[in-house]
Design a protein around this motif. Structure first.
Motif, mmCIF file in Angstrom:
data_model
loop_
_atom_site.group_PDB
_atom_site.id
_atom_site.type_symbol
_atom_site.label_atom_id
_atom_site.label_comp_id
_atom_site.label_asym_id
_atom_site.label_seq_id
_atom_site.Cartn_x
_atom_site.Cartn_y
_atom_site.Cartn_z
ATOM 1 N N LEU A 82 45.207 -22.956 109.262
ATOM 2 C CA LEU A 82 46.035 -22.678 108.250
ATOM 3 C C LEU A 82 46.702 -21.456 108.204
ATOM 4 N N ASP A 83 47.764 -21.294 108.533
ATOM 5 C CA ASP A 83 48.707 -19.853 108.535
ATOM 6 C C ASP A 83 49.337 -19.490 107.345
ATOM 7 N N VAL A 84 48.731 -18.394 106.788
ATOM 8 C CA VAL A 84 49.089 -17.939 105.384
ATOM 9 C C VAL A 84 50.043 -16.606 105.525
ATOM 10 N N ILE A 85 51.107 -16.534 104.902
ATOM 11 C CA ILE A 85 51.736 -15.481 104.727
ATOM 12 C C ILE A 85 52.254 -15.015 103.242
ATOM 13 N N ILE A 86 52.143 -13.514 103.349
ATOM 14 C CA ILE A 86 52.693 -12.769 101.950
ATOM 15 C C ILE A 86 53.830 -12.141 101.974
ATOM 16 N N ASP A 87 54.997 -12.468 101.147
ATOM 17 C CA ASP A 87 56.164 -11.683 101.228
ATOM 18 C C ASP A 87 55.770 -10.388 100.334
ATOM 19 N N SER A 92 62.410 -8.642 96.813
ATOM 20 C CA SER A 92 62.465 -9.778 97.104
ATOM 21 C C SER A 92 62.095 -10.618 95.743
ATOM 22 N N LEU A 93 62.931 -11.925 95.705
ATOM 23 C CA LEU A 93 62.601 -12.743 94.185
ATOM 24 C C LEU A 93 61.147 -13.448 94.355
ATOM 25 N N THR A 94 60.550 -13.287 95.755
ATOM 26 C CA THR A 94 59.273 -14.029 95.814
ATOM 27 C C THR A 94 58.308 -12.704 96.522
ATOM 28 N N TYR A 95 58.656 -11.738 96.083
ATOM 29 C CA TYR A 95 57.643 -10.697 96.107
ATOM 30 C C TYR A 95 56.147 -10.927 95.703
ATOM 31 N N CYS A 96 55.198 -10.652 96.469
ATOM 32 C CA CYS A 96 53.719 -11.105 96.448
ATOM 33 C C CYS A 96 53.509 -12.617 96.052
ATOM 34 N N GLN A 97 54.312 -13.354 96.747
ATOM 35 C CA GLN A 97 54.065 -14.795 96.638
ATOM 36 C C GLN A 97 53.577 -15.258 98.254
ATOM 37 N N HIS A 98 52.895 -16.340 98.296
ATOM 38 C CA HIS A 98 52.419 -16.488 99.567
ATOM 39 C C HIS A 98 52.846 -18.049 99.920
ATOM 40 N N VAL A 99 52.870 -18.404 101.192
ATOM 41 C CA VAL A 99 52.925 -19.635 101.683
ATOM 42 C C VAL A 99 51.909 -19.879 102.782
#
Length: 176
Positions: A82-87, A92-99
């Motif tokens: 499970l690969d997880v990245i954080i902006d 950015s409009l997705t600052y501190c969001q992750h996928v």
């Protein structure tokens, strides 16, 4: 290759466009021209390979700063993760969001991680190998980390007791 942008602008899932026959398949796994056409950094300064022997081994969150920021293309070539990245891009409009994206030897999927993102993964089975193409050379003095279970991001990991290095376990919580 098939590029699908995630909810984090600039971060892409890359699936193979397979040419199949009775022998198996052939596919391009990287093309600098196609990366550029999709606005991705095509530079490959180094390639890295990691082996994690046990299920639920967690690495990260890692990122580099001050001119050493890396774009990464991450692919699991044995097992599954499970690969997880954080902006971490402040504007950015997705600052501190992750996928979170599952990458496996079976699905042949890759994840393109832009500069100014933190990156982590956890293995979903024993003996996982992960191959990274990285746009910058590793700069130890410019490496930073965020604790894997920092409450700022509320990542839904498959376990709350992963195998984590002392270094990664002692990363600080994120300071916006």
């Amino acid at each position: 290759m098939i590029f699908t942008e995630t909810k984090l602008a600039g971060a892409h899932i890359i699936d193979l466009k397979k040419i199949e026959d009775e022998r198996g398949f052939f596919s391009r796994a990287f093309c600098a021209n196609e990366f550029q056409e999709h606005g991705l950094n095509p530079t490959v300064a180094q390639c890295n390979l990691s082996l994690s022997k046990e299920k639920y081994t967690l690495r990260g969150f890692h990122y580099q700063v001050e001119g050493a920021e890396e774009a990464k293309t991450v692919r699991c070539i044995r097992g599954s993760i499970l690969d997880v990245i954080i902006d971490l891009r402040k504007n950015s409009l997705t600052y501190c969001q992750h996928v979170a994206v599952e990458l496996s030897a079976e699905n042949h999927r890759a994840l393109y991680v832009p500069e100014h993102f933190a990156h982590s993964f956890i293995t979903l089975e024993d003996n996982c190998e992960v191959f990274y193409q990285v746009s910058q050379f590793y700069a130890p003095g410019k490496e930073r980390g965020i604790r894997w279970n920092d409450p700022t991001f509320n990542v839904d990991w498959p376990t709350q007791q992963p195998i984590v290095s002392e270094k990664d376990a002692n990363h600080p919580d994120f300071q916006p």
